[in-house]
Enzyme design. Structure first.
Site, PDB file in Angstrom:
ATOM      1  CE  LYS A  14      -5.792   2.002  -2.059  1.00 26.32           C
ATOM      2  NZ  LYS A  14      -4.799   1.461  -1.126  1.00 26.32           N
ATOM      3  CG  HIS A  15     -10.930   0.965  -1.564  1.00 24.37           C
ATOM      4  ND1 HIS A  15     -10.558   2.277  -1.386  1.00 24.37           N
ATOM      5  CD2 HIS A  15     -10.028   0.223  -0.864  1.00 24.37           C
ATOM      6  CE1 HIS A  15      -9.488   2.332  -0.595  1.00 24.37           C
ATOM      7  NE2 HIS A  15      -9.153   1.106  -0.264  1.00 24.37           N
TER       8      HIS A  15
ATOM      9  NE  ARG B 182       0.606  -0.116   4.656  1.00 21.95           N
ATOM     10  CZ  ARG B 182      -0.331   0.742   5.009  1.00 21.95           C
ATOM     11  NH1 ARG B 182      -0.003   1.967   5.415  1.00 21.95           N
ATOM     12  NH2 ARG B 182      -1.607   0.411   4.977  1.00 21.95           N
TER      13      ARG B 182
ATOM     14  NE  ARG C  15      -6.568   5.631   1.797  1.00 21.62           N
ATOM     15  CZ  ARG C  15      -7.112   4.448   2.047  1.00 21.62           C
ATOM     16  NH1 ARG C  15      -8.093   4.353   2.952  1.00 21.62           N
ATOM     17  NH2 ARG C  15      -6.704   3.371   1.421  1.00 21.62           N
TER      18      ARG C  15
ATOM     19  CG  ASP D 113      -9.501  -3.482   1.164  1.00 20.82           C
ATOM     20  OD1 ASP D 113      -8.335  -3.664   1.548  1.00 20.82           O
ATOM     21  OD2 ASP D 113     -10.114  -2.413   1.362  1.00 20.82           O
TER      22      ASP D 113
ATOM     23  CG  ASP E 189      -2.268  -0.503   1.029  1.00 17.40           C
ATOM     24  OD1 ASP E 189      -2.903  -0.089   0.060  1.00 17.40           O
ATOM     25  OD2 ASP E 189      -2.715  -1.332   1.845  1.00 17.40           O
TER      26      ASP E 189
ATOM     27  CG  HIS F 100      -9.807  -0.813   7.863  1.00 18.85           C
ATOM     28  ND1 HIS F 100      -9.926   0.323   7.084  1.00 18.85           N
ATOM     29  CD2 HIS F 100      -8.725  -1.479   7.385  1.00 18.85           C
ATOM     30  CE1 HIS F 100      -8.956   0.345   6.193  1.00 18.85           C
ATOM     31  NE2 HIS F 100      -8.221  -0.728   6.345  1.00 18.85           N
TER      32      HIS F 100
END
Length: 512
Positions: free
Chosen positions: A176-177, A84, A146, A261, A76, A189
């Site tokens: 995504k998503h 990351r 984002r 995901d 990611d 999440h």
């Protein structure tokens, strides 16, 4: 080898393994993971906790590919708040919302290419990016900055540009998503968000960037764990053949890899558990299953058994699993011999960072309230608002002005007062006597309008003094009531941009 392994045969076993992509704990690949890779495991998902340095990551990905040369190594790296590769220092890129505000598709393509070159240098083959969601809900807790923006056409053209740049560098994009997580007020999440829109509305808004992604040749599309009751009242998109086949395959004509995901998210497995979610995702049309982070060999064994049993029971066709595995094996995104070296990663990103910084600085919104501190020369107090980061961003990533501050900056010279969502008993009370704080007072946080304790602190300060400025480094509320300054991003680069922009306000003569 289990009874199901013997019954299914080596070919089916390898096909099933090819559709699985776990994460793991630590900075070295554990032996169980390497053994699974040698048996045909399709990929590995790398998280910040797996990375100590670019050179270490390059060694890790080399070990993964030695075990399975065709393995997908996914990460990611969105080039902004979600990072990351740069999680230890903060991202040197501005993030999607800022790129959308600058609205230069050439620049966006160059950022995508720079991210791709950084990933190729460390051996990553797939990036779970770009985020193609339209952030049409300012209260969205998980998308926000984002996203490239709130307008379908803008998001579409920048999504396509980012994909072109990334894939030019030899790294597979995973837009995504799907079919769009922007119009939600819940985080998948932690819950199952609902987008209660008819197909016609989705076609006119949510699907527009994904059409552009398909046209740009994205090699993968990541699903979302959201419920679209007017299309499927039971299953979220990741587990819905109506969404993945009717919309993605038939409506958009997409023929590439569909990656789920993370299945450890509540929106996917909260009702079923991960093994059953994996079965349902494969049956719905997913090709590559992101299992999550910190997975174990026992979890993979449970998933394998669940898939075998679903095939035995007729709930899942072995031919569909073989077809999914074939798509994964057909991915071309493997860094070649001409990929840059990991040692040059920081230098390459720094060149683009220096070029972007002036444009990012100019994109920052300054409200009329900035006149309250104009010419003050310095900042007396910085009230740092720390909220619990969503899982996509992560808690430990340095953010905003606090990641970018250097000796002599107004942040470095001010008294910093932290207010944390994690300590309910020590919120606004930590301010003590607001009138007694050294001024001017800058309150800095992300999505300030979404947090009652942040609003209360700002209101308490404003009630007793006139030199208070609220700086929102997230996606501000529509009325800008708690965003006297709005940066639309909290990467390290945007932290530097805010520092520079406010220096112009504090001491105009110093920057002439």
């Amino acid at each position: 080898m289990t009874e199901h392994d013997e019954a299914g045969g080596a070919s089916l076993r390898r096909d099933i393994l090819t559709t699985l992509m776990p994460g793991f704990r630590g900075i070295a690949a554990p032996e169980w993971l390497l053994a699974r890779l040698r048996d045909g495991l399709g990929g590995v998902c790398v998280f910040a906790g797996n990375i100590a340095s670019p050179e270490q990551l390059a060694g890790l990905t080399g070990a993964i590919r030695e075990a399975n040369p065709d393995a997908v190594v996914a990460i990611d790296e969105e080039g902004g708040d979600v990072t990351r590769l740069f999680a230890r220092a903060g991202s040197p890129y501005p993030g999607n919302a800022v790129l959308g505000r600058i609205d230069d598709v050439g620049l966006t393509e160059r950022v995508g290419r720079s991210v791709g070159e950084a990933l190729a240098a460390t051996g990553c083959t797939m990036d779970f990016a770009p985020d193609a969601d339209i952030n049409s809900n300012a209260a969205n807790p998980v998308i926000g900055v984002r996203s490239f923006g709130a307008e379908p056409g803008l998001v579409a053209r920048h999504t396509a540009a980012w994909i072109r740049g990334l894939q030019t560098a030899g790294v597979d994009a995973a837009a995504k998503h799907f079919p769009g997580h922007g119009d939600t007020s819940a985080d998948s999440h932690l819950a199952l968000p609902v987008v209660d829109l008819p197909l016609e509305a989705l076609q006119g808004r949510e699907l527009v960037p994904f059409r552009a992604a398909v046209a740009a040749g994205t090699r993968a599309i990541m699903t979302s764990h959201i419920l679209l009751p007017q299309l499927d009242a039971v299953d979220p998109a990741t587990l819905s053949s109506r969404v993945l086949h009717r919309l993605l395959r038939d409506e958009l004509g997409y023929e590439g890899v569909v990656v789920s995901d993370a299945l450890d998210m509540h929106g996917a497995s909260g009702a079923h558990g991960i093994p059953e979610a994996a079965v349902r995702a494969l049956a719905a049309g997913c090709d590559l299953l992101c299992i999550g982070a910190n997975n174990t060999d026992e979890q993979l064994a449970d998933i394998l058994d669940a898939v075998y049993e679903a095939i035995d029971d007729g709930r899942l066709a072995a031919e569909d699993v073989a077809r999914a595995a074939g798509r994964v094996r057909g991915l071309p995104g493997h860094p070649g011999a001409d990929a840059p070296a990991a040692a040059g990663l920081a230098a390459g990103a720094a060149v683009l960072e220096a070029e972007i910084l002036p444009r990012a600085t100019a994109s920052i919104e300054l409200g009329d309230a900035c006149s309250r501190i104009a010419g003050a020369g310095r900042v007396g107090t910085v009230v740092r608002i720390d909220t619990i980061a969503n899982i996509a961003v992560g808690d430990d990533v340095p953010w905003g002005v606090f990641a970018a501050s250097a000796p002599g900056d107004w942040v470095d010279e001010a008294d910093v007062v932290p207010l944390s969502e994690r300590e309910p008993g020590g919120r606004a009370g930590v301010l003590g006597d607001p009138a007694g704080l050294a001024g001017p007072v800058l309150v800095i946080g992300k999505d300030l309008h979404r947090y009652p304790f942040a609003r209360e602190a700002i209101d308490a300060l404003r009630a007793v003094r006139g030199d208070v400025l609220a700086i929102d480094m997230g996606w501000p509320g529509e009325d800008r009531a708690y965003a006297d300054v709005a940066s639309f991003g909290a990467s390290r680069l945007m932290g530097r941009a805010v520092i520079d922009r406010l220096r112009e306000v504090l001491d105009p003569a110093a920057v002439q």
